[in-house]
Scaffold this motif. Structure first.
Motif, short mmCIF file in Angstrom:
data_model
loop_
_atom_site.label_atom_id
_atom_site.label_comp_id
_atom_site.label_asym_id
_atom_site.label_seq_id
_atom_site.Cartn_x
_atom_site.Cartn_y
_atom_site.Cartn_z
N LEU A 1 -7.44 23.78 -22.89
CA LEU A 1 -8.30 22.66 -23.26
C LEU A 1 -9.54 23.16 -23.99
O LEU A 1 -10.03 22.52 -24.92
CB LEU A 1 -8.71 21.88 -22.01
N GLY A 2 -10.01 24.33 -23.57
CA GLY A 2 -11.19 24.91 -24.20
C GLY A 2 -10.92 25.58 -25.53
O GLY A 2 -11.85 26.05 -26.19
N ARG B 1 -7.84 25.62 -32.28
CA ARG B 1 -6.40 25.48 -32.54
C ARG B 1 -6.10 24.23 -33.36
O ARG B 1 -5.26 24.25 -34.26
CB ARG B 1 -5.64 25.44 -31.21
N TRP B 2 -6.75 23.13 -33.03
CA TRP B 2 -6.47 21.87 -33.71
C TRP B 2 -7.71 21.18 -34.28
O TRP B 2 -7.64 20.05 -34.74
CB TRP B 2 -5.74 20.92 -32.76
N GLY B 3 -8.84 21.85 -34.23
CA GLY B 3 -10.05 21.30 -34.82
C GLY B 3 -10.71 20.21 -34.01
O GLY B 3 -11.64 19.56 -34.49
N GLN B 4 -10.24 19.99 -32.78
CA GLN B 4 -10.77 18.93 -31.94
C GLN B 4 -11.49 19.54 -30.73
O GLN B 4 -10.85 20.05 -29.81
CB GLN B 4 -9.64 18.01 -31.45
N PRO B 5 -12.81 19.55 -30.71
CA PRO B 5 -13.52 20.15 -29.59
C PRO B 5 -13.47 19.28 -28.34
O PRO B 5 -13.63 18.05 -28.41
CB PRO B 5 -14.95 20.28 -30.10
N LEU B 6 -13.22 19.90 -27.22
CA LEU B 6 -13.31 19.25 -25.92
C LEU B 6 -14.38 19.95 -25.10
O LEU B 6 -14.74 21.09 -25.37
CB LEU B 6 -11.96 19.29 -25.20
N LEU B 7 -14.85 19.27 -24.08
CA LEU B 7 -15.83 19.83 -23.16
C LEU B 7 -15.18 19.86 -21.77
O LEU B 7 -15.42 18.98 -20.94
CB LEU B 7 -17.11 18.98 -23.15
N PRO B 8 -14.33 20.85 -21.51
CA PRO B 8 -13.56 20.85 -20.27
C PRO B 8 -14.33 21.44 -19.08
O PRO B 8 -15.01 22.46 -19.20
CB PRO B 8 -12.34 21.71 -20.61
N ILE B 9 -14.19 20.78 -17.94
CA ILE B 9 -14.82 21.22 -16.69
C ILE B 9 -13.75 21.29 -15.61
O ILE B 9 -13.11 20.28 -15.30
CB ILE B 9 -15.94 20.25 -16.26
N GLY B 10 -13.57 22.45 -15.04
CA GLY B 10 -12.64 22.61 -13.93
C GLY B 10 -13.40 22.72 -12.63
O GLY B 10 -14.40 23.44 -12.54
N GLN C 1 -13.10 27.98 -24.26
CA GLN C 1 -14.47 27.77 -23.80
C GLN C 1 -14.49 26.61 -22.81
O GLN C 1 -14.12 25.49 -23.18
CB GLN C 1 -15.40 27.50 -24.98
N SER C 2 -14.91 26.87 -21.59
CA SER C 2 -14.84 25.84 -20.55
C SER C 2 -15.90 26.10 -19.50
O SER C 2 -16.58 27.14 -19.51
CB SER C 2 -13.45 25.85 -19.90
N ILE C 3 -16.04 25.16 -18.60
CA ILE C 3 -16.95 25.29 -17.46
C ILE C 3 -16.12 25.28 -16.19
O ILE C 3 -15.28 24.41 -15.99
CB ILE C 3 -17.97 24.13 -17.43
N LEU C 4 -16.36 26.26 -15.34
CA LEU C 4 -15.71 26.32 -14.04
C LEU C 4 -16.76 26.07 -12.98
O LEU C 4 -17.76 26.80 -12.90
CB LEU C 4 -15.06 27.70 -13.83
N ALA C 5 -16.57 25.04 -12.18
CA ALA C 5 -17.50 24.72 -11.11
C ALA C 5 -16.85 25.09 -9.79
O ALA C 5 -15.85 24.48 -9.38
CB ALA C 5 -17.86 23.23 -11.14
#
Length: 762
Positions: free
Chosen positions: A489-490, A495-504, A527-531
């Protein structure tokens, strides 16, 4: 296939085999190696995939498809990219050289196109599953993009990895018809022929998980022999013989085969008596994974309604003098063997990188394939702007875990464009980690809409509305799946030009279980956030099995990641927003937030009311820490992090009463403070201004550090001003009890901090 196409495809297959072997040979035997260290490479492992990759790239792959290549076949990928004009010839001499071709395929470090980074066994194999799910997810944001297949070229030994089966068995995977695995079933591991590979059991496991299973066992030479008198007995004999016995046959001459192959069967002896020597030797090695026609048929039969796995029987070292040998994993062809290979496949050992002649059918095939596979330039969208502060000041008693859910809801109101890009992932713990309000607000993602049968139940608090536009993905209790998906997701921005802001979100004690695949995802550009929440021994009644100790230092040491452990709700909000602002773009970084379920009085944060002072505090929080208590002349400094800041403040108040004034520093990121220390020492270009604001030299005093985690995490702080220090933290497994009892047991309570402050001043 036509005669011309079939012949040219075989020429390409031979050239790919040659190039992959020559790339490794040059790295080990030709390139100067002053240190004398083994360079390595895997000619045999590469050879077993040459036919499969040739058929896939030059006949079936499409521009929208993506492929994960098993680690030890990276030279095959580079050889193909070279033939397609995607890799300059100068790199063919630079395998495993600094700045050259990486040991294993790398999206971030290789100079030619690599769809998935591999190298960590099992993680690269499963990545296309999570890539497919991520691609499905961004369809809710970009419905015009083509889906494409997601291929995994998997070594059979990789199926020993638990990560593989955690992914295969997840219920969401059964809906991903674009996923195709091709198992390179060569029945060898690093050191041996695996005696009981149990292919039938493996096939049954995939079938039970709902996958289409295609078995590609024999090529046309063996299949034709099976149709002759005695052929049924021959097939039964080969099917039933142990893997090591079959592998031994691959090393035999025709004369030896006539003796060994029949066993006690006169039928088989009579059958092979009429077969020419060269045909017999070729036939015994004629497995489906090396038969271009059989591969073509298998790829054509792939369906798109469910995942597919192709078990392609192969020979490790196929086409090389080392074929089938139990110890061929890292073996190198001798100079004579390499020369023989060049002669057999039409290459030149003295000019190993020569391209196909212009005007030849093989050259035309490469040119046509390159044109067919050319991917359109993807316009990368910039991630939406994330606010730095919602402007409110939490009051009352709250936890940093609850603050995460509250901040996500605030984001939907303050910055809806940014909130739409947020996707949360959890392993069946969304309610117990305070994501319930967020889930109710944004819904749960699924490939198709499903009815919520409890929507009219008045006692239902968490509403499970599953739809393609949902923003929460819940997997089974498998942390490896969670962080593997998080990494993909990060990576959608690149890969596809669509940024996501993923949080696990997962329980902090299980960060260590998930660390390796998450770290590999960061390495691959995710690139992601792990909580991690809840964390530490502060989760007192839950006991030692749910109390994390080492995770603060893990956050400090993880490359490509900024770690935070906030003490207050406002700190959580600010660090979360800052972390979201670093995602989905070139040069971005991941983040790890270590959160707590301990209720804390929010007035202790003493958030400034003046707007300028508030912004100064926010910048300090995001930079790694801030001053929570400042006295005129400190006799001691207490640096505390996370939930135990409460005890640090109480200890400072009592020390003041006995004439020992103490500063209290709230550390929010030992990671960033350590980077600042290294920058001050000249080791990096990171900012270091925060050190002067927290630990000015003119206020240097003996230092007590305290955190709900291993004490060594903060010990480096004493080096800033070279002061006497003592470190409090958790060094033993936790146990159940009240918070007071558990803190006292681990010397995290107020009395312990006071004793440490008194001792360090002696």
């Amino acid at each position: 296939m036509s005669v011309v196409t079939g012949q040219s495809l075989r020429e390409v297959e031979n050239r790919v085999l040659w190039l992959s072997a020559a790339i490794i040979d040059h790295a080990n035997r030709v390139r100067p190696n002053p240190a004398g260290l083994k360079v390595g490479g895997h000619q045999a492992s590469s050879a077993s995939l040459v036919s499969i990759m040739t058929a896939l790239w030059f006949r079936h792959l499409r521009p929208e498809d993506r492929v994960s290549v098993k680690p030890h076949a990276s030279p095959v990928l580079h050889a193909i990219n070279y033939l397609l004009g995607e890799l300059d010839a100068s790199y063919l001499t630079r395998l495993r050289e600094f700045g050259g071709l990486q040991s294993y395929p790398s999206r971030a470090k290789d100079p030619d196109p690599v769809d998935y980074s591999t190298g960590s066994v099992g993680i690269g194999a499963t990545a296309p599953i999570w890539g497919a799910l991520s691609r499905r997810y961004i369809e809710s944001l970009d419905s015009g993009s083509s889906r494409g297949r997601q291929y995994s070229l998997v070594g059979d030994a990789e199926l020993d990895e638990g990560a593989v089966w955690e992914a295969v068995l997840d219920s969401a995977v059964g809906e991903l018809g674009e996923v195709v695995w091709i198992v390179d079933l060569n029945r060898q591991s690093l050191d041996r022929v695996v005696p009981n590979i149990a292919a039938g059991k493996l096939q049954g496991m995939f079938a039970a998980a709902g996958w289409q299973v295609i078995t590609l066992k024999y090529g046309h030479l063996l299949s034709e022999l099976f149709t002759r008198p005695g052929g049924v007995a021959l097939r039964q004999r080969i099917d039933e013989m142990p893997n090591p016995e079959y592998q031994r046959l691959l090393r035999c001459s025709a004369e030896e085969l006539r003796h060994r192959l029949p066993g006690d069967s006169g039928e088989i002896a009579a059958l092979i008596a009429g077969v020419e020597d060269s045909v017999l030797v070729d036939a015994i090695a004629n497995l489906g994974g090396h038969d271009l026609d059989a591969l073509d048929q298998a790829f054509t039969s792939i369906g798109d309604t469910r995942p597919t796995v192709i078990f392609a029987y192969t020979i490790k070292g196929y086409g090389l003098a080392t074929k089938g040998h139990p110890q061929n994993h890292s073996a190198l062809l001798s100079a004579e063997q390499l020369r023989d290979l060049a002669l057999r496949v039409g290459a030149d050992v003295d000019d190993p990188w020569q391209p196909f002649p212009e005007g030849s059918t093989a050259h035309a095939l490469c040119a046509d394939t390159a044109l067919r596979l050319r991917r359109p330039t993807i316009a990368r969208q910039s991630p939406p702007e994330v606010p730095s502060d919602f402007g409110r000041t939490p009051t009352g008693v709250a936890t940093t875990q609850a603050a995460l859910g509250r901040a996500l809801l605030d984001l939907t109101r303050a910055a809806p464009a940014a909130a739409r890009r947020v996707v949360t992932v959890s392993p069946d713990v969304s309610s117990s980690t305070n994501l319930g309000g967020w889930v109710n607000k944004v819904g749960v993602w699924s490939a198709g809409e499903r009815p919520d049968w409890f929507a009219d139940d008045a006692e239902t608090i968490l509403h499970w509305r599953e739809k393609p536009t949902g923003q929460h993905i819940e997997l089974g209790i498998a942390e490896v799946n969670l962080v593997s998906l998080l990494g993909e997701l990060g990576a959608t921005w690149s890969r596809w030009g669509q940024p996501l802001l993923p949080i696990g979100v997962l329980y902090d004690p299980f960060v260590e279980r998930a660390l390796e695949p998450w770290s590999y995802g960061i390495y691959a550009g995710g690139q992601s956030i792990l909580a991690g929440t809840p964390s530490g021994v502060s989760l007192a009644p839950e006991g030692g099995a749910h109390q994390s100790i080492k995770t603060p230092s893990i956050g400090l040491e993880q490359p490509g990641c900024v770690s935070y452990e906030p003490a207050f709700a406002i700190d959580t909000e600010w660090t979360l927003l800052a972390s979201l602002g670093r995602l989905g773009k070139p040069g971005g970084t991941s983040a790890y937030l270590r959160l707590s379920t301990r209720p804390v009085d929010q007035t202790l944060a003493a958030v400034p009311t003046d707007p300028a002072a508030r912004e100064r505090r926010r910048r300090q929080v995001v930079a790694g820490g801030y001053v929570l208590r400042r006295v005129d002349t400190p006799a001691v400094t207490i640096a505390a992090m996370g939930a135990v800041v409460t005890e640090a403040l109480a200890a400072a108040a009592r020390l003041h009463q006995v004439g020992i004034p103490a500063d209290v520093i709230c550390v929010t990121s030992p990671d960033l403070l350590y980077r600042a220390v290294r920058a001050r020492q000249g080791h990096s270009s990171d900012p270091s201004w925060i050190l002067e604001q927290l630990f000015p030299a003119d206020r240097a005093a003996p230092l007590v550090t305290v955190l709900d985690g291993h004490p060594h995490t903060l010990t480096f702080l004493a080096t800033i001003n070279r002061v006497a220090t003592t470190a409090l933290g958790v060094t033993n497994f936790g146990q159940s009890g009240s918070l007071e009892d558990v803190y006292r047991h681990h010397n995290l309570d107020t009395d312990s901090i006071i004793r440490a402050a008194l001792d360090v001043r002696r």
